[in-house]
Write a protein that holds these residues in place. Structure first.
Motif, PDB file in Angstrom:
ATOM      1  N   HIS A 145       0.834  -1.207   0.000  1.00 33.12           N
ATOM      2  CA  HIS A 145       0.000   0.000   0.000  1.00 33.12           C
ATOM      3  C   HIS A 145       0.868   1.257   0.000  1.00 33.12           C
ATOM      4  O   HIS A 145       0.600   2.224  -0.752  1.00 33.12           O
ATOM      5  CB  HIS A 145      -0.908  -0.027   1.234  1.00 33.12           C
ATOM      6  CG  HIS A 145      -1.863   1.121   1.292  1.00 33.12           C
ATOM      7  ND1 HIS A 145      -2.921   1.273   0.418  1.00 33.12           N
ATOM      8  CD2 HIS A 145      -1.913   2.195   2.138  1.00 33.12           C
ATOM      9  CE1 HIS A 145      -3.597   2.367   0.704  1.00 33.12           C
ATOM     10  NE2 HIS A 145      -2.996   2.958   1.754  1.00 33.12           N
ATOM     11  N   THR A 146       1.917   1.270   0.797  1.00 27.32           N
ATOM     12  CA  THR A 146       2.815   2.423   0.852  1.00 27.32           C
ATOM     13  C   THR A 146       3.540   2.611  -0.479  1.00 27.32           C
ATOM     14  O   THR A 146       3.709   3.743  -0.961  1.00 27.32           O
ATOM     15  CB  THR A 146       3.837   2.225   1.985  1.00 27.32           C
ATOM     16  OG1 THR A 146       3.149   2.057   3.223  1.00 27.32           O
ATOM     17  CG2 THR A 146       4.780   3.414   2.081  1.00 27.32           C
ATOM     18  N   TRP A 147       3.952   1.482  -1.072  1.00 26.95           N
ATOM     19  CA  TRP A 147       4.645   1.585  -2.353  1.00 26.95           C
ATOM     20  C   TRP A 147       3.714   2.129  -3.448  1.00 26.95           C
ATOM     21  O   TRP A 147       4.145   2.939  -4.278  1.00 26.95           O
ATOM     22  CB  TRP A 147       5.181   0.219  -2.743  1.00 26.95           C
ATOM     23  CG  TRP A 147       5.903   0.184  -4.061  1.00 26.95           C
ATOM     24  CD1 TRP A 147       5.493  -0.412  -5.211  1.00 26.95           C
ATOM     25  CD2 TRP A 147       7.158   0.806  -4.355  1.00 26.95           C
ATOM     26  NE1 TRP A 147       6.409  -0.230  -6.207  1.00 26.95           N
ATOM     27  CE2 TRP A 147       7.457   0.531  -5.708  1.00 26.95           C
ATOM     28  CE3 TRP A 147       8.059   1.562  -3.615  1.00 26.95           C
ATOM     29  CZ2 TRP A 147       8.609   0.990  -6.329  1.00 26.95           C
ATOM     30  CZ3 TRP A 147       9.213   2.017  -4.237  1.00 26.95           C
ATOM     31  CH2 TRP A 147       9.475   1.717  -5.582  1.00 26.95           C
ATOM     32  N   ASP A 148       2.456   1.704  -3.450  1.00 26.07           N
ATOM     33  CA  ASP A 148       1.489   2.228  -4.426  1.00 26.07           C
ATOM     34  C   ASP A 148       1.283   3.728  -4.239  1.00 26.07           C
ATOM     35  O   ASP A 148       1.198   4.491  -5.222  1.00 26.07           O
ATOM     36  CB  ASP A 148       0.153   1.498  -4.284  1.00 26.07           C
ATOM     37  CG  ASP A 148       0.231   0.068  -4.784  1.00 26.07           C
ATOM     38  OD1 ASP A 148       1.149  -0.238  -5.570  1.00 26.07           O
ATOM     39  OD2 ASP A 148      -0.622  -0.761  -4.389  1.00 26.07           O
ATOM     40  N   HIS A 149       1.171   4.145  -2.975  1.00 24.38           N
ATOM     41  CA  HIS A 149       1.018   5.576  -2.714  1.00 24.38           C
ATOM     42  C   HIS A 149       2.241   6.355  -3.191  1.00 24.38           C
ATOM     43  O   HIS A 149       2.115   7.452  -3.756  1.00 24.38           O
ATOM     44  CB  HIS A 149       0.800   5.816  -1.210  1.00 24.38           C
ATOM     45  CG  HIS A 149      -0.628   5.731  -0.799  1.00 24.38           C
ATOM     46  ND1 HIS A 149      -1.556   6.744  -1.035  1.00 24.38           N
ATOM     47  CD2 HIS A 149      -1.314   4.734  -0.173  1.00 24.38           C
ATOM     48  CE1 HIS A 149      -2.732   6.388  -0.567  1.00 24.38           C
ATOM     49  NE2 HIS A 149      -2.626   5.162  -0.034  1.00 24.38           N
ATOM     50  N   PHE A 209       2.183   9.175  -5.990  1.00 25.28           N
ATOM     51  CA  PHE A 209       2.673  10.533  -5.705  1.00 25.28           C
ATOM     52  C   PHE A 209       3.708  10.969  -6.738  1.00 25.28           C
ATOM     53  O   PHE A 209       3.669  12.100  -7.247  1.00 25.28           O
ATOM     54  CB  PHE A 209       3.267  10.561  -4.291  1.00 25.28           C
ATOM     55  CG  PHE A 209       3.941  11.850  -3.952  1.00 25.28           C
ATOM     56  CD1 PHE A 209       3.193  12.992  -3.633  1.00 25.28           C
ATOM     57  CD2 PHE A 209       5.333  11.949  -3.960  1.00 25.28           C
ATOM     58  CE1 PHE A 209       3.824  14.185  -3.336  1.00 25.28           C
ATOM     59  CE2 PHE A 209       5.949  13.149  -3.665  1.00 25.28           C
ATOM     60  CZ  PHE A 209       5.208  14.272  -3.349  1.00 25.28           C
ATOM     61  N   VAL A 210       4.641  10.089  -7.046  1.00 26.71           N
ATOM     62  CA  VAL A 210       5.670  10.429  -8.033  1.00 26.71           C
ATOM     63  C   VAL A 210       5.047  10.687  -9.398  1.00 26.71           C
ATOM     64  O   VAL A 210       5.433  11.628 -10.119  1.00 26.71           O
ATOM     65  CB  VAL A 210       6.720   9.296  -8.110  1.00 26.71           C
ATOM     66  CG1 VAL A 210       7.680   9.535  -9.269  1.00 26.71           C
ATOM     67  CG2 VAL A 210       7.484   9.216  -6.797  1.00 26.71           C
ATOM     68  N   SER A 211       4.055   9.862  -9.758  1.00 30.75           N
ATOM     69  CA  SER A 211       3.395  10.056 -11.056  1.00 30.75           C
ATOM     70  C   SER A 211       2.646  11.386 -11.100  1.00 30.75           C
ATOM     71  O   SER A 211       2.704  12.109 -12.111  1.00 30.75           O
ATOM     72  CB  SER A 211       2.435   8.896 -11.308  1.00 30.75           C
ATOM     73  OG  SER A 211       1.743   9.079 -12.527  1.00 30.75           O
ATOM     74  N   ALA A 212       1.952  11.698  -9.984  1.00 31.28           N
ATOM     75  CA  ALA A 212       1.202  12.959  -9.951  1.00 31.28           C
ATOM     76  C   ALA A 212       2.138  14.158 -10.000  1.00 31.28           C
ATOM     77  O   ALA A 212       1.889  15.143 -10.718  1.00 31.28           O
ATOM     78  CB  ALA A 212       0.335  13.003  -8.692  1.00 31.28           C
ATOM     79  N   VAL A 213       3.228  14.101  -9.244  1.00 33.20           N
ATOM     80  CA  VAL A 213       4.185  15.204  -9.239  1.00 33.20           C
ATOM     81  C   VAL A 213       4.816  15.360 -10.618  1.00 33.20           C
ATOM     82  O   VAL A 213       4.995  16.490 -11.117  1.00 33.20           O
ATOM     83  CB  VAL A 213       5.256  14.966  -8.152  1.00 33.20           C
ATOM     84  CG1 VAL A 213       6.394  15.969  -8.310  1.00 33.20           C
ATOM     85  CG2 VAL A 213       4.640  15.082  -6.767  1.00 33.20           C
ATOM     86  N   GLU A 244       2.230  17.034 -12.844  1.00 31.32           N
ATOM     87  CA  GLU A 244       2.020  18.446 -12.514  1.00 31.32           C
ATOM     88  C   GLU A 244       3.210  19.306 -12.936  1.00 31.32           C
ATOM     89  O   GLU A 244       3.041  20.475 -13.296  1.00 31.32           O
ATOM     90  CB  GLU A 244       1.778  18.597 -11.009  1.00 31.32           C
ATOM     91  CG  GLU A 244       0.476  17.999 -10.519  1.00 31.32           C
ATOM     92  CD  GLU A 244      -0.736  18.682 -11.135  1.00 31.32           C
ATOM     93  OE1 GLU A 244      -0.650  19.894 -11.453  1.00 31.32           O
ATOM     94  OE2 GLU A 244      -1.771  18.005 -11.296  1.00 31.32           O
ATOM     95  N   LEU A 245       4.390  18.739 -12.862  1.00 31.54           N
ATOM     96  CA  LEU A 245       5.576  19.526 -13.215  1.00 31.54           C
ATOM     97  C   LEU A 245       5.860  19.518 -14.707  1.00 31.54           C
ATOM     98  O   LEU A 245       6.655  20.340 -15.200  1.00 31.54           O
ATOM     99  CB  LEU A 245       6.801  18.983 -12.465  1.00 31.54           C
ATOM    100  CG  LEU A 245       6.824  19.200 -10.950  1.00 31.54           C
ATOM    101  CD1 LEU A 245       8.062  18.565 -10.347  1.00 31.54           C
ATOM    102  CD2 LEU A 245       6.777  20.688 -10.615  1.00 31.54           C
ATOM    103  N   ARG A 246       5.240  18.603 -15.460  1.00 30.83           N
ATOM    104  CA  ARG A 246       5.565  18.495 -16.874  1.00 30.83           C
ATOM    105  C   ARG A 246       5.164  19.764 -17.640  1.00 30.83           C
ATOM    106  O   ARG A 246       5.970  20.297 -18.441  1.00 30.83           O
ATOM    107  CB  ARG A 246       4.855  17.282 -17.465  1.00 30.83           C
ATOM    108  CG  ARG A 246       5.252  17.033 -18.933  1.00 30.83           C
ATOM    109  CD  ARG A 246       4.583  15.762 -19.443  1.00 30.83           C
ATOM    110  NE  ARG A 246       4.985  14.619 -18.620  1.00 30.83           N
ATOM    111  CZ  ARG A 246       4.158  13.679 -18.210  1.00 30.83           C
ATOM    112  NH1 ARG A 246       2.872  13.758 -18.532  1.00 30.83           N
ATOM    113  NH2 ARG A 246       4.593  12.677 -17.467  1.00 30.83           N
ATOM    114  N   ASN A 247       3.953  20.314 -17.464  1.00 28.56           N
ATOM    115  CA  ASN A 247       3.509  21.508 -18.200  1.00 28.56           C
ATOM    116  C   ASN A 247       4.333  22.742 -17.850  1.00 28.56           C
ATOM    117  O   ASN A 247       4.795  23.464 -18.758  1.00 28.56           O
ATOM    118  CB  ASN A 247       2.023  21.778 -17.920  1.00 28.56           C
ATOM    119  CG  ASN A 247       1.126  20.729 -18.580  1.00 28.56           C
ATOM    120  OD1 ASN A 247       1.528  20.106 -19.575  1.00 28.56           O
ATOM    121  ND2 ASN A 247      -0.063  20.535 -18.037  1.00 28.56           N
ATOM    122  N   PRO A 248       4.561  23.054 -16.554  1.00 24.94           N
ATOM    123  CA  PRO A 248       5.427  24.232 -16.297  1.00 24.94           C
ATOM    124  C   PRO A 248       6.820  24.093 -16.881  1.00 24.94           C
ATOM    125  O   PRO A 248       7.381  25.070 -17.407  1.00 24.94           O
ATOM    126  CB  PRO A 248       5.468  24.287 -14.760  1.00 24.94           C
ATOM    127  CG  PRO A 248       4.224  23.609 -14.317  1.00 24.94           C
ATOM    128  CD  PRO A 248       3.978  22.520 -15.314  1.00 24.94           C
TER     129      PRO A 248
END
Length: 286
Positions: free
Chosen positions: A243-247, A251-255, A258-262
């Protein structure tokens, strides 16, 4: 070398085998000692009962002689010794002056060792001792002391009962060895069943990767309750780790998203500035 020996003795299976062997050896030793003691007590009790019955005429004769000694008393005592010693236990008499009156059956064996016993103290019967003479075991003791200090001694051959006891102990040893072999076999099978989940736990722990973290689980069916508790705790730990590894991956995928467009926008601005770099100073281009 010492480490290898230590690792062998640290095995659960080896420790259980040693514990069973030690317990069984102590149990057999205690049983053997108890059997010897109980059988000796039975031998002594039966011996005393037979002697008490057989010695009654001799005791009466000794007491009569002590009360009123006569010149022919020694011959009468010797004849009485002959009569009683033919029926079972061997009797002899120790006179106050140290001489001995021996029955004829007693003279046919190595009596020197048999009747060479301390005179003892007190007026009652003496302690029963065991003597081995010419490969025969005898129970020997002072049965009676008359008022003038004359002692009536008795010896009985208990070789056959003793041999029966030795055969009993040998049979017990064979039975014990057979039971021990069966116990070790059952213990080996049971212990292997008990430690199978532990070995599986060790194998799975060594093979777990980030890709198999969510699917690696330790089976708990058929294991003892304590091992089941350990396996369930291990599986619960794997669930929390997965569960921790999935989170973490989410998180890494979301970050990253989010950082890709800027970053793309900033990269575009930088490339446009480089194309228009004619009006920029070298320091600005760097």
């Amino acid at each position: 070398m010492g480490t290898g020996r230590s690792s062998r003795f640290s095995s659960l299976l080896v420790q259980l085998r040693l514990a069973v062997l030690g317990t069984a050896a102590l149990g057999f030793a205690a049983a053997a000692v108890a059997t010897i003691q109980l059988n000796r007590q039975d031998l002594v009790r039966d011996h005393l009962q037979r002697v008490a019955t057989a010695a009654e005429p001799l005791v009466a004769r000794l007491d009569a002689v002590a009360a009123s000694p006569q010149p022919a008393d020694l011959n009468e005592l010797r004849r009485e010794l002959d009569r009683q010693s033919r029926r079972g236990p061997l009797f002899w008499i120790r006179l106050p002056d140290g001489r001995r009156l021996l029955s004829r059956p007693l003279q046919g064996i190595d009596g020197a060792s048999l009747y060479a016993v301390p005179g003892g103290t007190g007026d009652g019967p003496g302690p029963v001792t065991t003597r081995t003479i010419s490969n025969h075991r005898y129970l020997v003791h002072r049965h009676h002391r008359s008022s003038d200090g004359t002692d009536l001694w008795v010896a009985e051959d208990v070789n056959e009962p003793w041999r029966a006891l030795v055969r009993l102990l040998m049979d017990m040893l064979l039975i014990w060895l057979g039971c021990l072999a069966l116990t070790l076999l059952a213990l080996t099978l049971l212990t292997r069943r008990i430690i199978r989940p532990l070995r599986e736990l060790n194998r799975m722990a060594a093979a777990i990767t980030t890709d198999t973290l969510a699917t690696s689980r330790l089976p708990v069916d058929g294991a003892p309750q304590e091992v089941q508790d350990l396996a369930e705790a291990y599986n619960s730990l794997l669930d929390r780790l997965a569960h921790t590894w999935d989170h973490q991956r989410s998180f890494v995928s979301a970050v990253s998203h989010e950082l890709r467009n800027p970053l793309t926008i900033i990269s575009g601005y930088l490339r446009r500035l480089q194309r228009r770099g004619g009006s920029l100073q070298p320091e600005q281009l760097r």
